[in-house]
Design a protein around this motif. Structure first.
Motif: not given
Length: 75
Positions: A45, A29-30, A16
């Motif tokens: 996530l 976030s990704k 992440l």
């Protein structure tokens, strides 16, 4: 652990990237690298969004910063 992923005995590591705001909360976030399971990626996530961190500093001044972390799912 997502119930369906637990039943299916899914494991994996989600990489992440997330942005920590000046207040220590996750702003964005990704998923950088998937665990191979959309359920595990989504749960990682969601869990990350509940966390609070110590804000980063640059030249003694609090700033937003991107951070990388691996979230490991195993039993």
């Amino acid at each position: 652990y997502p119930k369906a992923s637990l039943r299916n005995e899914e494991t994996g590591t989600v990489s992440l990237n997330f942005l920590i705001g000046t207040d220590g909360k996750v702003v964005d976030s990704k998923v950088e690298n998937s665990s191979g399971s959309k359920s595990l990626d989504k749960a990682a996530l969601q869990a990350l969004s509940l966390c609070k961190f110590k804000p980063g500093t640059k030249d003694g001044k609090v700033e937003q910063m991107w951070v990388k972390m691996d979230f490991v799912w195993k039993f």
